[in-house]
Design a protein around this motif. Structure first.
Motif, PDB file in Angstrom:
ATOM      1  N   ARG A 124      -0.043   8.863  -0.520  1.00 31.19           N
ATOM      2  CA  ARG A 124       0.473  10.088  -1.141  1.00 31.19           C
ATOM      3  C   ARG A 124       0.002  11.279  -0.323  1.00 31.19           C
ATOM      4  O   ARG A 124      -1.186  11.423  -0.071  1.00 31.19           O
ATOM      5  CB  ARG A 124      -0.018  10.190  -2.584  1.00 31.19           C
ATOM      6  N   VAL A 132       9.304   6.734  -0.259  1.00 33.29           N
ATOM      7  CA  VAL A 132       9.511   6.397  -1.669  1.00 33.29           C
ATOM      8  C   VAL A 132       9.923   7.647  -2.439  1.00 33.29           C
ATOM      9  O   VAL A 132      10.834   7.619  -3.253  1.00 33.29           O
ATOM     10  CB  VAL A 132       8.215   5.801  -2.283  1.00 33.29           C
ATOM     11  N   HIS A 133       9.226   8.752  -2.163  1.00 24.97           N
ATOM     12  CA  HIS A 133       9.493  10.013  -2.856  1.00 24.97           C
ATOM     13  C   HIS A 133       9.228  11.163  -1.908  1.00 24.97           C
ATOM     14  O   HIS A 133       8.209  11.143  -1.223  1.00 24.97           O
ATOM     15  CB  HIS A 133       8.592  10.126  -4.092  1.00 24.97           C
ATOM     16  N   LYS A 149       0.848  -1.189   0.000  1.00 22.71           N
ATOM     17  CA  LYS A 149       0.000   0.000   0.000  1.00 22.71           C
ATOM     18  C   LYS A 149       0.888   1.245   0.000  1.00 22.71           C
ATOM     19  O   LYS A 149       1.925   1.271   0.652  1.00 22.71           O
ATOM     20  CB  LYS A 149      -0.858  -0.053   1.271  1.00 22.71           C
ATOM     21  N   GLU A 150       0.465   2.262  -0.757  1.00 24.12           N
ATOM     22  CA  GLU A 150       1.182   3.536  -0.776  1.00 24.12           C
ATOM     23  C   GLU A 150       0.252   4.649  -0.336  1.00 24.12           C
ATOM     24  O   GLU A 150      -0.947   4.607  -0.605  1.00 24.12           O
ATOM     25  CB  GLU A 150       1.679   3.876  -2.183  1.00 24.12           C
ATOM     26  N   CYS A 154      10.147   3.743   4.779  1.00 29.65           N
ATOM     27  CA  CYS A 154       8.923   3.785   3.980  1.00 29.65           C
ATOM     28  C   CYS A 154       8.920   4.889   2.930  1.00 29.65           C
ATOM     29  O   CYS A 154       8.060   4.891   2.044  1.00 29.65           O
ATOM     30  CB  CYS A 154       7.708   3.958   4.897  1.00 29.65           C
ATOM     31  N   ILE A 214       5.536  10.404  -0.960  1.00 33.99           N
ATOM     32  CA  ILE A 214       4.953   9.075  -1.113  1.00 33.99           C
ATOM     33  C   ILE A 214       5.609   8.148  -0.104  1.00 33.99           C
ATOM     34  O   ILE A 214       6.835   8.053  -0.034  1.00 33.99           O
ATOM     35  CB  ILE A 214       5.146   8.525  -2.542  1.00 33.99           C
ATOM     36  N   LEU A 215       4.766   7.467   0.666  1.00 31.06           N
ATOM     37  CA  LEU A 215       5.224   6.480   1.642  1.00 31.06           C
ATOM     38  C   LEU A 215       4.652   5.123   1.271  1.00 31.06           C
ATOM     39  O   LEU A 215       3.485   5.016   0.882  1.00 31.06           O
ATOM     40  CB  LEU A 215       4.742   6.841   3.047  1.00 31.06           C
ATOM     41  N   LYS A 216       5.463   4.070   1.403  1.00 28.69           N
ATOM     42  CA  LYS A 216       4.970   2.715   1.168  1.00 28.69           C
ATOM     43  C   LYS A 216       4.790   2.007   2.506  1.00 28.69           C
ATOM     44  O   LYS A 216       5.422   2.347   3.509  1.00 28.69           O
ATOM     45  CB  LYS A 216       5.932   1.924   0.283  1.00 28.69           C
ATOM     46  N   GLU A 217       3.916   1.039   2.497  1.00 27.99           N
ATOM     47  CA  GLU A 217       3.665   0.257   3.703  1.00 27.99           C
ATOM     48  C   GLU A 217       4.949  -0.469   4.129  1.00 27.99           C
ATOM     49  O   GLU A 217       5.700  -0.954   3.274  1.00 27.99           O
ATOM     50  CB  GLU A 217       2.569  -0.763   3.396  1.00 27.99           C
TER      51      GLU A 217
END
Length: 128
Positions: free
Chosen positions: A6, A68-69, A3-4, A66, A24-27
Protein backbone atom coordinates in the motif's frame (compact mmCIF):
# COMPACT_ATOMS: atom_id res chain seq x y z
CA UNK A 1 -2.22 -15.16 -0.40
CA UNK A 2 -0.34 -12.72 -2.56
CA UNK A 3 1.65 -9.99 -0.87
CA UNK A 4 0.19 -6.49 -1.19
CA UNK A 5 1.92 -3.14 -0.93
CA UNK A 6 0.00 0.00 0.00
CA UNK A 7 1.41 3.34 -1.10
CA UNK A 8 -0.12 6.40 0.58
CA UNK A 9 -1.13 9.32 -1.62
CA UNK A 10 -1.75 12.17 0.84
CA UNK A 11 -2.79 14.65 -1.84
CA UNK A 12 -5.25 12.14 -3.30
CA UNK A 13 -6.10 11.02 -6.81
CA UNK A 14 -9.51 11.87 -8.29
CA UNK A 15 -11.53 9.73 -10.68
CA UNK A 16 -15.22 10.21 -11.44
CA UNK A 17 -15.57 12.52 -8.45
CA UNK A 18 -14.12 9.97 -6.01
CA UNK A 19 -10.85 10.72 -4.20
CA UNK A 20 -8.50 7.87 -3.31
CA UNK A 21 -5.59 8.25 -0.91
CA UNK A 22 -3.65 5.07 -1.58
CA UNK A 23 -2.41 2.86 -4.37
CA UNK A 24 -2.47 -0.89 -3.77
CA UNK A 25 -0.24 -3.28 -5.70
CA UNK A 26 -0.32 -7.07 -5.46
CA UNK A 27 2.61 -9.38 -5.97
CA UNK A 28 2.94 -10.68 -9.55
CA UNK A 29 1.60 -14.18 -10.12
CA UNK A 30 3.36 -17.21 -11.53
CA UNK A 31 1.65 -16.59 -14.88
CA UNK A 32 2.59 -12.89 -14.84
CA UNK A 33 6.24 -13.82 -14.37
CA UNK A 34 6.21 -16.47 -17.09
CA UNK A 35 4.51 -14.04 -19.49
CA UNK A 36 6.65 -10.97 -18.77
CA UNK A 37 9.95 -12.22 -17.34
CA UNK A 38 12.42 -10.03 -15.45
CA UNK A 39 12.18 -6.25 -15.25
CA UNK A 40 15.91 -5.94 -15.89
CA UNK A 41 18.28 -7.47 -18.39
CA UNK A 42 21.86 -8.28 -17.43
CA UNK A 43 24.64 -7.32 -19.80
CA UNK A 44 28.40 -7.64 -19.85
CA UNK A 45 30.76 -4.85 -20.89
CA UNK A 46 33.82 -5.69 -23.01
CA UNK A 47 35.99 -5.50 -19.87
CA UNK A 48 33.80 -8.14 -18.18
CA UNK A 49 31.89 -5.76 -15.92
CA UNK A 50 28.28 -6.85 -15.41
CA UNK A 51 25.52 -4.27 -15.59
CA UNK A 52 21.74 -4.27 -15.62
CA UNK A 53 19.36 -2.35 -17.84
CA UNK A 54 15.75 -1.72 -16.85
CA UNK A 55 13.14 -2.77 -19.37
CA UNK A 56 10.58 0.03 -19.07
CA UNK A 57 7.90 -1.75 -21.10
CA UNK A 58 8.07 -4.83 -18.86
CA UNK A 59 7.93 -2.59 -15.78
CA UNK A 60 4.84 -0.84 -17.16
CA UNK A 61 3.21 -4.20 -17.86
CA UNK A 62 3.87 -5.38 -14.30
CA UNK A 63 2.38 -2.17 -12.89
CA UNK A 64 -0.76 -2.72 -14.99
CA UNK A 65 -1.05 -6.37 -13.90
CA UNK A 66 -0.30 -5.70 -10.23
CA UNK A 67 -2.53 -2.66 -9.75
CA UNK A 68 -5.39 -3.48 -7.37
CA UNK A 69 -6.52 0.04 -6.47
CA UNK A 70 -7.38 2.38 -8.05
CA UNK A 71 -8.97 0.32 -10.80
CA UNK A 72 -8.24 2.94 -13.47
CA UNK A 73 -4.46 3.16 -14.03
CA UNK A 74 -4.86 6.40 -16.01
CA UNK A 75 -5.40 8.38 -12.80
CA UNK A 76 -1.94 7.40 -11.54
CA UNK A 77 -0.64 10.18 -13.78
CA UNK A 78 -2.09 12.70 -11.33
CA UNK A 79 0.43 11.59 -8.72
CA UNK A 80 3.54 12.96 -10.36
CA UNK A 81 7.15 11.89 -9.97
CA UNK A 82 7.05 10.99 -6.28
CA UNK A 83 4.20 8.52 -6.78
CA UNK A 84 5.77 7.12 -9.95
CA UNK A 85 9.02 6.42 -8.07
CA UNK A 86 7.15 4.80 -5.17
CA UNK A 87 5.20 2.52 -7.53
CA UNK A 88 8.33 1.63 -9.47
CA UNK A 89 10.20 0.86 -6.24
CA UNK A 90 7.35 -1.32 -4.98
CA UNK A 91 7.28 -3.40 -8.16
CA UNK A 92 11.08 -3.72 -8.12
CA UNK A 93 10.83 -4.84 -4.50
CA UNK A 94 8.78 -7.86 -5.56
CA UNK A 95 11.83 -9.05 -7.51
CA UNK A 96 14.36 -8.70 -4.71
CA UNK A 97 15.32 -11.87 -2.91
CA UNK A 98 14.38 -11.90 0.75
CA UNK A 99 17.24 -12.84 3.05
CA UNK A 100 17.25 -16.43 4.21
CA UNK A 101 16.37 -17.00 7.85
CA UNK A 102 19.78 -18.68 8.20
CA UNK A 103 21.61 -15.57 7.00
CA UNK A 104 22.51 -12.90 9.55
CA UNK A 105 20.70 -9.59 9.29
CA UNK A 106 22.80 -6.86 7.64
CA UNK A 107 22.20 -4.79 10.77
CA UNK A 108 23.20 -7.48 13.27
CA UNK A 109 26.51 -7.04 15.09
CA UNK A 110 29.53 -8.75 13.64
CA UNK A 111 31.10 -9.60 16.99
CA UNK A 112 29.98 -12.48 19.12
CA UNK A 113 29.84 -12.51 22.90
CA UNK A 114 33.10 -14.47 22.92
CA UNK A 115 34.75 -11.51 21.15
CA UNK A 116 33.95 -9.12 24.02
CA UNK A 117 35.36 -8.97 27.55
CA UNK A 118 33.03 -8.90 30.56
CA UNK A 119 33.47 -5.12 30.85
CA UNK A 120 32.41 -4.65 27.22
CA UNK A 121 35.91 -3.94 25.87
CA UNK A 122 37.57 -5.82 23.06
CA UNK A 123 39.78 -8.70 24.14
CA UNK A 124 43.52 -8.06 24.21
CA UNK A 125 46.15 -10.37 22.92
CA UNK A 126 49.65 -10.62 24.17
CA UNK A 127 52.56 -10.89 21.81
CA UNK A 128 55.07 -13.33 22.90
Amino acid sequence: MAKEIRIPVPEGLVAHGVVTHEVILKEPTYEDYLDLGEITTLGKAPDGTLFSVQNSEVLRSYIAKCLVHPKDPIILGQGGLKLARAIKGAVQGFFQDEPSKDEPSPTSPTTSSSDVEKDGSAPTTSAG
